[in-house]
Design a protein around this motif. Structure first.
Motif, PDB file in Angstrom:
ATOM      1  N   ILE A 189       0.840  -1.203   0.000  1.00 46.06           N
ATOM      2  CA  ILE A 189       0.000   0.000   0.000  1.00 46.06           C
ATOM      3  C   ILE A 189       0.872   1.249   0.000  1.00 46.06           C
ATOM      4  O   ILE A 189       0.603   2.217  -0.725  1.00 46.06           O
ATOM      5  N   GLU A 190       1.926   1.236   0.809  1.00 48.70           N
ATOM      6  CA  GLU A 190       2.832   2.380   0.854  1.00 48.70           C
ATOM      7  C   GLU A 190       3.463   2.635  -0.510  1.00 48.70           C
ATOM      8  O   GLU A 190       3.466   3.774  -1.010  1.00 48.70           O
ATOM      9  N   ARG A 229       2.508   1.591  -3.479  1.00 43.97           N
ATOM     10  CA  ARG A 229       1.533   1.980  -4.500  1.00 43.97           C
ATOM     11  C   ARG A 229       1.162   3.462  -4.351  1.00 43.97           C
ATOM     12  O   ARG A 229       1.018   4.173  -5.357  1.00 43.97           O
ATOM     13  N   HIS A 230       0.994   3.914  -3.126  1.00 44.86           N
ATOM     14  CA  HIS A 230       0.632   5.317  -2.893  1.00 44.86           C
ATOM     15  C   HIS A 230       1.655   6.254  -3.527  1.00 44.86           C
ATOM     16  O   HIS A 230       1.286   7.169  -4.277  1.00 44.86           O
ATOM     17  N   TYR A 231       2.921   6.024  -3.249  1.00 48.08           N
ATOM     18  CA  TYR A 231       3.940   6.935  -3.767  1.00 48.08           C
ATOM     19  C   TYR A 231       4.211   6.701  -5.251  1.00 48.08           C
ATOM     20  O   TYR A 231       4.513   7.654  -5.986  1.00 48.08           O
ATOM     21  N   ASP A 269       1.967   5.778  -7.524  1.00 48.86           N
ATOM     22  CA  ASP A 269       0.881   6.457  -8.238  1.00 48.86           C
ATOM     23  C   ASP A 269       1.098   7.963  -8.242  1.00 48.86           C
ATOM     24  O   ASP A 269       0.876   8.645  -9.249  1.00 48.86           O
ATOM     25  N   LYS A 270       1.527   8.498  -7.122  1.00 50.65           N
ATOM     26  CA  LYS A 270       1.743   9.939  -7.024  1.00 50.65           C
ATOM     27  C   LYS A 270       2.911  10.379  -7.913  1.00 50.65           C
ATOM     28  O   LYS A 270       2.891  11.482  -8.478  1.00 50.65           O
ATOM     29  N   TYR A 328      -5.892  -1.190  -4.528  1.00 48.17           N
ATOM     30  CA  TYR A 328      -6.157  -1.044  -3.100  1.00 48.17           C
ATOM     31  C   TYR A 328      -7.289  -1.956  -2.646  1.00 48.17           C
ATOM     32  O   TYR A 328      -7.260  -2.490  -1.524  1.00 48.17           O
ATOM     33  N   THR A 367      -1.042   3.174   7.178  1.00 43.62           N
ATOM     34  CA  THR A 367      -1.931   2.587   6.180  1.00 43.62           C
ATOM     35  C   THR A 367      -3.093   3.526   5.885  1.00 43.62           C
ATOM     36  O   THR A 367      -3.469   3.748   4.732  1.00 43.62           O
ATOM     37  N   TYR A 373      -1.897   6.462   3.688  1.00 37.97           N
ATOM     38  CA  TYR A 373      -1.713   6.162   2.271  1.00 37.97           C
ATOM     39  C   TYR A 373      -3.052   5.926   1.575  1.00 37.97           C
ATOM     40  O   TYR A 373      -3.284   6.433   0.474  1.00 37.97           O
ATOM     41  N   LEU A 374      -3.928   5.159   2.198  1.00 35.43           N
ATOM     42  CA  LEU A 374      -5.223   4.889   1.576  1.00 35.43           C
ATOM     43  C   LEU A 374      -6.062   6.163   1.475  1.00 35.43           C
ATOM     44  O   LEU A 374      -6.824   6.343   0.526  1.00 35.43           O
ATOM     45  N   ASP A 378      -4.773   9.302   1.424  1.00 36.19           N
ATOM     46  CA  ASP A 378      -3.953  10.409   0.921  1.00 36.19           C
ATOM     47  C   ASP A 378      -3.849  11.526   1.944  1.00 36.19           C
ATOM     48  O   ASP A 378      -4.059  12.693   1.647  1.00 36.19           O
TER      49      ASP A 378
END
Length: 324
Positions: A145-146, A148-150, A152-153, A163, A203, A206-207, A209
Motif C-alpha cells: 500500500i505504501e 503503490r501510494h507513492y 501512483d503519485k 487497493y 496505512t 496512504y489509503l 492520501d
C-alpha cells in the motif's frame, strides 16, 4: 480567539520555519554530519529524510481547496527550501547512504516533487530504481500500500495490486487489539504494539492520501478500524505518547470522524496542547523521550522535529474539509 487545534498548528509551523537550517543537508548551521548510528539524524541521509517529511507537509498544505489565508505564509520558507533541494544535484545521492531505504526515499522524492520545477533529477532518480522494487512478491500488504501510494503519485509504472485487493489484508482490517484493560488508566496494557500502531496509522495515511480522500473501507471494516484507533488513542493520551497521538487523531479524521467530537480525539488534542512548548515545539515522541532542557539545539531538533511536524500536518488536515 484561536482554538487549541489552531494554536497547535500555528506554534508548530512557526517552530518548523525557524529551524529550516536543520532540514537542509547543505546548511553549515545544521551541524556536522557523522556516520554515528547512535545519533540518528546527524548523517546526511538522516537530514535528507527530514527534508522528505518537510516536503510531505508542504505537499499536503498546498492542496486545492485550502484557503491561502489559512496558512498566511507560514510555510513560505519551507516551500522555498523544498524547491531548492529538489533541484540540487547532490540531494538524491544522499539517499544511498541508507541502502535499506534508498529506493523508498528516491520514490518519495519523485512523488513529492513541487509543481513547476525542473524534473530532471526526479526522472533520473526513478530511472535508477530496480524494476523489481515496484512489485508485490515478498512484501506485506502494508508495504505494498505504501509503495503503490507513492508510485501512483510519482506517475511511475508498477505491478502492485489495486487497493481494493489490499485493504482486507491491511493493518486497518487485519489487526486485532489486546485485552481491553481499564480504559485511560496508567497501567492499561497497550492495545497494539508500537510497530502495529504505526502500521495502522500509516496505512490510513496512504489509503486516504493524508486526509484528502476516503480510504475505501466497508462500514464493518471502518468500524473495526475506528475501534482500534480509539483504544490506542486512549492509551497514548494516558501515557503521553505524543507522536502516535497526533497520528491517530489524523487517522480518525481520515476514517470519517470529527476527532474534536470524539472523547479520545479531543483528549489527544488537549494532551498535545499541554506538551507544546512556548516556542511551538513538541519536544519528543513522548514524555519519556523528551529532549532535556539542556540539550544542544541539534539534539533537540532531532528529538522534536518529527512529532512537531506530524502535529502540524494533523492540525492542518483536521481543520480542512473532510475526505471526499
Amino acid at each position: 480567539m484561536a482554538s487549541p487545534l489552531e494554536q497547535l498548528a500555528a506554534g508548530a509551523l512557526d517552530w518548523l520555519e525557524r529551524n529550516l537550517d536543520h532540514f537542509d543537508p547543505f546548511s553549515a548551521s545544521a551541524g556536522p554530519a557523522t556516520p554515528d548510528s547512535a545519533t540518528p539524524g546527524r548523517t546526511k541521509a538522516g537530514q535528507a529524510k527530514a527534508a522528505l517529511e518537510l516536503a510531505l507537509l508542504c505537499h499536503c498544505a498546498a492542496r486545492p481547496g485550502r484557503a491561502p489565508e489559512a496558512l498566511d505564509g507560514a510555510l513560505d520558507g519551507a516551500t522555498a527550501l523544498v524547491r531548492k533541494l529538489w533541484q540540487h544535484p547532490d540531494f538524491p545521492p544522499l539517499f544511498d547512504e541508507d541502502p535499506a531505504y534508498a529506493s523508498t526515499y528516491g520514490l518519495i522524492f519523485a512523488a513529492l516533487a513541487p509543481d513547476g520545477i525542473d524534473d530532471t533529477l526526479c526522472r533520473g532518480t526513478l530511472a535508477r530504481l530496480d524494476p523489481g522494487f515496484l512489485s508485490s512478491p515478498g512484501r506485506s500488504p502494508y508495504r505494498r500500500i505504501e509503495l503503490r501510494h507513492y508510485a501512483d503519485k510519482a506517475g511511475v509504472r508498477h505491478t502492485i495490486e489495486p487497493y481494493a485487493e489490499l485493504v482486507p489484508r491491511s493493518p486497518l482490517v487485519a489487526l486485532r487489539a489486546a485485552g481491553p484493560g481499564e480504559a485511560g488508566s496508567q497501567d492499561e496494557a497497550a492495545p497494539l504494539t508500537t510497530p502495529e500502531a504505526y502500521a495502522l496509522t500509516h496505512t490510513a495515511f496512504y489509503l486516504g492520501d493524508f486526509g484528502r480522500t476516503a480510504p475505501g473501507l466497508s462500514e464493518g471494516e471502518r468500524a473495526h478500524a475506528e475501534d482500534l484507533v480509539d483504544r490506542m488513542l486512549r492509551h497514548c493520551v494516558a501515557h503521553d505518547r505524543w507522536d502516535l497521538a497526533a497520528e491517530l487523531v489524523l487517522t480518525q479524521f481520515i476514517l470519517g470522524s470529527d476527532p474534536l467530537r470524539t472523547p479520545s480525539g479531543a483528549a489527544a488534542v488537549e494532551c498535545l496542547a499541554r506538551a507544546q512548548r512556548p516556542d511551538g515545539a513538541i519536544p519528543g515522541r513522548s514524555a519519556a523521550l523528551t529532549a532535556p532542557p539542556s540539550a544542544p539545539a541539534e539534539e533537540f531538533f532531532r528529538k522534536a522535529y518529527h512529532t512537531t511536524l506530524v502535529t502540524a500536518l494533523m492540525a492542518l488536515a483536521v481543520t480542512s474539509p473532510g475526505p471526499s
